[in-house]
Motif scaffolding. Structure first.
Motif, PDB file in Angstrom:
ATOM      1  N   THR A  23       0.826  -1.205   0.000  1.00  0.00           N
ATOM      2  CA  THR A  23       0.000   0.000   0.000  1.00  0.00           C
ATOM      3  C   THR A  23       0.862   1.257   0.000  1.00  0.00           C
ATOM      4  OG1 THR A  23      -1.766  -1.146   1.183  1.00  0.00           O
ATOM      5  CG2 THR A  23      -1.795   1.270   1.251  1.00  0.00           C
ATOM      6  N   VAL A  24       1.899   1.260   0.861  1.00  0.00           N
ATOM      7  CA  VAL A  24       2.783   2.420   0.926  1.00  0.00           C
ATOM      8  C   VAL A  24       3.493   2.626  -0.409  1.00  0.00           C
ATOM      9  CG1 VAL A  24       4.877   3.341   2.006  1.00  0.00           C
ATOM     10  CG2 VAL A  24       3.108   2.284   3.412  1.00  0.00           C
ATOM     11  N   SER A  25       3.945   1.535  -1.026  1.00  0.00           N
ATOM     12  CA  SER A  25       4.633   1.635  -2.319  1.00  0.00           C
ATOM     13  C   SER A  25       3.711   2.219  -3.382  1.00  0.00           C
ATOM     14  CB  SER A  25       5.123   0.259  -2.761  1.00  0.00           C
ATOM     15  OG  SER A  25       6.064  -0.258  -1.844  1.00  0.00           O
ATOM     16  N   LYS A  26       2.438   1.798  -3.353  1.00  0.00           N
ATOM     17  CA  LYS A  26       1.485   2.325  -4.322  1.00  0.00           C
ATOM     18  C   LYS A  26       1.239   3.812  -4.074  1.00  0.00           C
ATOM     19  CE  LYS A  26      -2.978   1.362  -6.473  1.00  0.00           C
ATOM     20  NZ  LYS A  26      -4.135   0.437  -6.535  1.00  0.00           N
ATOM     21  N   ASN A  27       1.143   4.201  -2.807  1.00  0.00           N
ATOM     22  CA  ASN A  27       0.980   5.616  -2.481  1.00  0.00           C
ATOM     23  C   ASN A  27       2.149   6.435  -3.008  1.00  0.00           C
ATOM     24  OD1 ASN A  27      -1.464   5.255  -1.177  1.00  0.00           O
ATOM     25  ND2 ASN A  27      -0.563   5.145   0.872  1.00  0.00           N
ATOM     26  N   SER A  31       2.385   9.661  -5.886  1.00  0.00           N
ATOM     27  CA  SER A  31       2.473  10.917  -5.138  1.00  0.00           C
ATOM     28  C   SER A  31       2.264  12.142  -6.026  1.00  0.00           C
ATOM     29  CB  SER A  31       3.829  11.012  -4.430  1.00  0.00           C
ATOM     30  OG  SER A  31       4.885  10.997  -5.379  1.00  0.00           O
ATOM     31  N   GLY A  32       2.579  12.026  -7.309  1.00  0.00           N
ATOM     32  CA  GLY A  32       2.387  13.153  -8.222  1.00  0.00           C
ATOM     33  C   GLY A  32       1.092  13.102  -9.009  1.00  0.00           C
ATOM     34  N   ASN A  33       0.221  12.153  -8.692  1.00  0.00           N
ATOM     35  CA  ASN A  33      -1.037  11.973  -9.424  1.00  0.00           C
ATOM     36  C   ASN A  33      -2.150  12.701  -8.684  1.00  0.00           C
ATOM     37  OD1 ASN A  33      -3.283  11.126 -10.812  1.00  0.00           O
ATOM     38  ND2 ASN A  33      -2.898   8.928 -10.567  1.00  0.00           N
ATOM     39  N   ALA A  34      -2.642  13.796  -9.283  1.00  0.00           N
ATOM     40  CA  ALA A  34      -3.679  14.605  -8.627  1.00  0.00           C
ATOM     41  C   ALA A  34      -5.001  13.868  -8.503  1.00  0.00           C
ATOM     42  CB  ALA A  34      -3.888  15.904  -9.405  1.00  0.00           C
ATOM     43  N   ASP A  35      -5.196  12.801  -9.276  1.00  0.00           N
ATOM     44  CA  ASP A  35      -6.455  12.057  -9.252  1.00  0.00           C
ATOM     45  C   ASP A  35      -6.378  10.820  -8.366  1.00  0.00           C
ATOM     46  OD1 ASP A  35      -7.717  13.813 -11.050  1.00  0.00           O
ATOM     47  OD2 ASP A  35      -6.784  12.809 -12.755  1.00  0.00           O
ATOM     48  N   PRO A 187     -13.078  -1.152  -4.317  1.00  0.00           N
ATOM     49  CA  PRO A 187     -13.515  -0.200  -5.335  1.00  0.00           C
ATOM     50  C   PRO A 187     -12.613   1.033  -5.461  1.00  0.00           C
ATOM     51  CG  PRO A 187     -14.722   0.209  -3.331  1.00  0.00           C
ATOM     52  CD  PRO A 187     -13.749  -0.915  -3.027  1.00  0.00           C
ATOM     53  N   ASN A 188     -11.484   1.052  -4.746  1.00  0.00           N
ATOM     54  CA  ASN A 188     -10.700   2.284  -4.628  1.00  0.00           C
ATOM     55  C   ASN A 188     -10.208   2.827  -5.970  1.00  0.00           C
ATOM     56  OD1 ASN A 188     -11.041   2.372  -1.865  1.00  0.00           O
ATOM     57  ND2 ASN A 188      -9.190   1.186  -1.442  1.00  0.00           N
ATOM     58  N   ASP A 189      -9.668   1.965  -6.821  1.00  0.00           N
ATOM     59  CA  ASP A 189      -9.177   2.444  -8.117  1.00  0.00           C
ATOM     60  C   ASP A 189     -10.320   3.000  -8.965  1.00  0.00           C
ATOM     61  OD1 ASP A 189      -6.593   1.783  -7.471  1.00  0.00           O
ATOM     62  OD2 ASP A 189      -6.599  -0.137  -8.538  1.00  0.00           O
ATOM     63  N   ALA A 190     -11.474   2.333  -8.901  1.00  0.00           N
ATOM     64  CA  ALA A 190     -12.638   2.820  -9.650  1.00  0.00           C
ATOM     65  C   ALA A 190     -13.133   4.145  -9.081  1.00  0.00           C
ATOM     66  CB  ALA A 190     -13.757   1.783  -9.624  1.00  0.00           C
ATOM     67  N   LEU A 191     -13.027   4.327  -7.763  1.00  0.00           N
ATOM     68  CA  LEU A 191     -13.416   5.599  -7.154  1.00  0.00           C
ATOM     69  C   LEU A 191     -12.494   6.726  -7.609  1.00  0.00           C
ATOM     70  CD1 LEU A 191     -14.231   4.415  -3.526  1.00  0.00           C
ATOM     71  CD2 LEU A 191     -15.835   5.540  -5.074  1.00  0.00           C
ATOM     72  N   ASP A 192     -11.192   6.430  -7.706  1.00  0.00           N
ATOM     73  CA  ASP A 192     -10.257   7.433  -8.233  1.00  0.00           C
ATOM     74  C   ASP A 192     -10.652   7.847  -9.642  1.00  0.00           C
ATOM     75  OD1 ASP A 192      -8.702   7.581  -5.992  1.00  0.00           O
ATOM     76  OD2 ASP A 192      -7.123   6.265  -6.728  1.00  0.00           O
ATOM     77  N   ARG A 193     -10.952   6.858 -10.471  1.00  0.00           N
ATOM     78  CA  ARG A 193     -11.322   7.145 -11.857  1.00  0.00           C
ATOM     79  C   ARG A 193     -12.617   7.946 -11.917  1.00  0.00           C
ATOM     80  NH1 ARG A 193     -10.149   8.869 -16.591  1.00  0.00           N
ATOM     81  NH2 ARG A 193     -11.423   8.037 -18.277  1.00  0.00           N
ATOM     82  N   ARG A 194     -13.575   7.601 -11.067  1.00  0.00           N
ATOM     83  CA  ARG A 194     -14.859   8.307 -11.082  1.00  0.00           C
ATOM     84  C   ARG A 194     -14.684   9.760 -10.646  1.00  0.00           C
ATOM     85  NH1 ARG A 194     -19.835   6.019  -7.556  1.00  0.00           N
ATOM     86  NH2 ARG A 194     -18.746   7.156  -5.899  1.00  0.00           N
ATOM     87  N   ASP A 195     -13.876   9.986  -9.612  1.00  0.00           N
ATOM     88  CA  ASP A 195     -13.641  11.358  -9.155  1.00  0.00           C
ATOM     89  C   ASP A 195     -12.904  12.173 -10.212  1.00  0.00           C
ATOM     90  OD1 ASP A 195     -14.920  10.807  -6.830  1.00  0.00           O
ATOM     91  OD2 ASP A 195     -13.142  10.819  -5.544  1.00  0.00           O
ATOM     92  N   SER A 196     -11.972  11.535 -10.910  1.00  0.00           N
ATOM     93  CA  SER A 196     -11.258  12.229 -11.988  1.00  0.00           C
ATOM     94  C   SER A 196     -12.225  12.664 -13.083  1.00  0.00           C
ATOM     95  CB  SER A 196     -10.185  11.305 -12.576  1.00  0.00           C
ATOM     96  OG  SER A 196      -9.577  11.885 -13.707  1.00  0.00           O
ATOM     97  N   LEU A 197     -13.155  11.797 -13.424  1.00  0.00           N
ATOM     98  CA  LEU A 197     -14.155  12.137 -14.440  1.00  0.00           C
ATOM     99  C   LEU A 197     -15.076  13.250 -13.947  1.00  0.00           C
ATOM    100  CD1 LEU A 197     -15.024   8.518 -15.620  1.00  0.00           C
ATOM    101  CD2 LEU A 197     -13.873  10.271 -16.984  1.00  0.00           C
ATOM    102  N   TYR A 439      -8.129  20.123  -0.596  1.00  0.00           N
ATOM    103  CA  TYR A 439      -8.534  18.748  -0.903  1.00  0.00           C
ATOM    104  C   TYR A 439      -7.322  17.833  -0.990  1.00  0.00           C
ATOM    105  CZ  TYR A 439     -10.832  14.844  -3.239  1.00  0.00           C
ATOM    106  OH  TYR A 439     -11.302  13.602  -3.554  1.00  0.00           O
ATOM    107  N   SER A 440      -6.247  18.338  -1.605  1.00  0.00           N
ATOM    108  CA  SER A 440      -5.028  17.550  -1.734  1.00  0.00           C
ATOM    109  C   SER A 440      -4.402  17.273  -0.372  1.00  0.00           C
ATOM    110  CB  SER A 440      -4.034  18.269  -2.642  1.00  0.00           C
ATOM    111  OG  SER A 440      -2.822  17.551  -2.746  1.00  0.00           O
ATOM    112  N   ASN A 441      -4.433  18.272   0.508  1.00  0.00           N
ATOM    113  CA  ASN A 441      -3.878  18.072   1.847  1.00  0.00           C
ATOM    114  C   ASN A 441      -4.616  16.983   2.610  1.00  0.00           C
ATOM    115  OD1 ASN A 441      -1.945  20.048   1.475  1.00  0.00           O
ATOM    116  ND2 ASN A 441      -3.151  21.666   2.461  1.00  0.00           N
TER     117      ASN A 441
END
Length: 483
Positions: A23-27, A31-35, A187-197, A439-441
């Motif tokens: 999980t930490v490695s994925k984070n 780190s530079g991905n705003a979505d 569902p976390n990756d799908a939630l990231d994609r949905r928020d980006s959209l 939001y980023s913080n």
């Protein structure tokens, strides 16, 4: 503690550390991905020891809503500001060197010069040249304003297509979220994609999000029209390829409901679509009406009166395509007049007719003896530039003004609008930056925190290896005793 329980404890540490490290490695990788929203593994204590129970995704609905609103406001404001910048460029930029107002002043100066030297035909030819420059400025400005309207229409078409595609992608992401949530999956990756959209959709139209069971959402526009509910609603628009002053653009429909244009320099637009409608249907047409009124004023000032019946007037130095027998009515916009105004071919061929009258024939001649020092008509033209005249209130500025004053006030109107839009744009850009940062913080990845956590996990791993090593030594001792 028995050796078997110690071994189970070590095994649990290895399993937990492996999951946490992943999980930490994925984070850190995102780190530079705003979505991307930070993931955190939750470790709970059970009868069988400490175990990773779940991985949660950082989220804050309040900050997300504020961020979506700031995105919509900034996108709408920038669309209006961009169009106003284009209109300013059409007029020649900061000093408005290509504006009709500049050429009107030059024409007035030439008329005044001709009135003081009526026998000088070189000066007379200069009047024709200045008149042609004024006509060209009006024709060009009118053409460019309509181009800006056509460009806005083209952008609307592109934005509508993009919005339909984004909503189709949103359905895929939303279905994945609801499915994974319902079956207890991730569902976390799908939630990231949905928020980006969602962020991309908010740039086009203001969005209100309503949450339902299993992380399902419904989207409404800022005015309450359904945008997405289980499936996307259709957004339709038919572009017009050609625009003139009389052309009315088509409406944008979301789920059959027309989108309203925004208003004011500090635009009420949420998203680019209502802002582009404002440019196409309000700002540009208002400026076009002002140009048309300037053209009408020119034709009126230089109109010729019939000698026998002074009330009968006809276009003099300036006429327009399509003229038959009727002069423009006072204080009434004629749509497209700035595009069709032209210098009389008769006056262009014989500049002295501007001095003498008679562009429309002998019945309009004021200098039948061809007196070379005759300046009565030129003096009247000169004085007319200082005479207040009526303008149509629908053009958005003065209803009673001199022609040059009206033309200058048209530029002031444009500059005031652009200045207010610029100030509003700066405020909304700053709001977007602050809301994005907040939001980023809350949801973004901090490399410092992740590196610190990685060091802690390393220590846990080392402790587990030492435990395994101790167990190995004990087992070896037991084997030695048994042998």
């Amino acid at each position: 503690m028995s050796l078997s329980s110690a071994m189970n404890t070590a095994q649990a540490i290895f399993n937990n550390t492996g999951t946490q490290t992943s999980t930490v490695s994925k984070n850190m990788a995102n780190s530079g991905n705003a979505d991307y929203a930070k993931r955190t593994t939750i470790v709970s204590t059970t009868l069988f020891g400490a175990q990773v129970s779940t991985t949660v995704r950082a989220q804050n609905e309040v900050l997300m809503r504020q961020n979506l609103g700031a995105i919509s406001q900034n996108s709408g404001q920038q669309s209006v500001l961009s169009a106003l910048g284009d209109m300013r460029s059409v007029m020649g930029g900061t000093d408005y060197e290509m504006s009709p107002a500049k050429y009107l002043e030059a024409l007035r100066n030439k008329i005044h010069e001709y009135a003081t030297r009526p026998s000088d035909q070189v000066v007379g030819a200069g009047v024709i040249s200045a008149a042609q420059d004024t006509v060209t400025a009006l024709n060009t400005a009118s053409s460019e304003v309509q181009r800006i309207r056509a460009d806005a229409d083209k952008q609307i078409e592109a934005q509508v297509d993009k919005l339909n595609n984004l909503l189709a992608e949103f359905k895929v992401a939303n279905d994945m979220v609801t499915t994974e949530t319902a079956v207890g999956g991730n569902p976390n990756d799908a939630l990231d994609r949905r928020d980006s959209l969602l962020k991309q959709i908010s740039e086009i139209v203001g969005v209100s999000v309503v949450n339902r069971e299993h992380n399902d959402v419904v989207l409404y526009t800022s005015d309450g029209t359904t945008l997405f509910e289980t499936s996307p609603r259709k957004i339709t628009f038919e572009r017009k390829l050609f625009y003139d002053a009389s052309t009315a653009g088509n409406a944008i429909y979301i789920d059959g409901v027309a989108v309203d244009a925004s208003t004011s320099a500090n635009t009420t637009a949420l998203g680019s679509l209502p802002a582009l409608l404002q440019v196409r249907d309000e700002i540009a047409p208002t400026f076009q009406a002002q140009l048309d009124e300037v053209a009408r004023g020119l034709i009126t000032i230089f109109a010729e009166s019939q000698n026998a019946t002074p009330a009968n007037k006809a276009p003099g130095l300036f006429t327009w395509t399509g003229y038959t027998t009727t002069m423009p009515a006072a204080g009434t916009v004629i749509p497209g007049l700035a595009a069709s105004i032209r210098v009389s071919s008769v006056a262009a061929a014989t500049p002295s007719l501007v001095r003498d009258g008679g562009i429309n024939g002998a019945a309009y001649t004021k200098n039948p003896d061809n007196n070379s020092s005759f300046s009565t008509v030129l003096d009247q033209y000169d004085q007319a530039f200082d005479t207040s005249m009526a303008f149509d209130a629908s053009a958005g500025i003065d209803v009673q003004k001199t022609l040059i004053g009206y033309s200058s006030n048209s530029l002031s109107w444009l500059e005031s609008l652009r200045s207010s839009a610029t100030a509003a744009g700066e405020s909304k850009t700053a709001l977007l930056a602050r809301s994005t940062e907040a939001y980023s913080n809350m949801t973004g990845v901090s490399l410092d925190e992740e590196l610190s956590l990685m060091l802690d996990l390393e220590q846990s791993y080392k402790a587990a290896t030492k435990l395994v090593s101790a167990i190995d030594e004990m087992l070896q001792a037991l084997l030695n005793i048994a042998s």
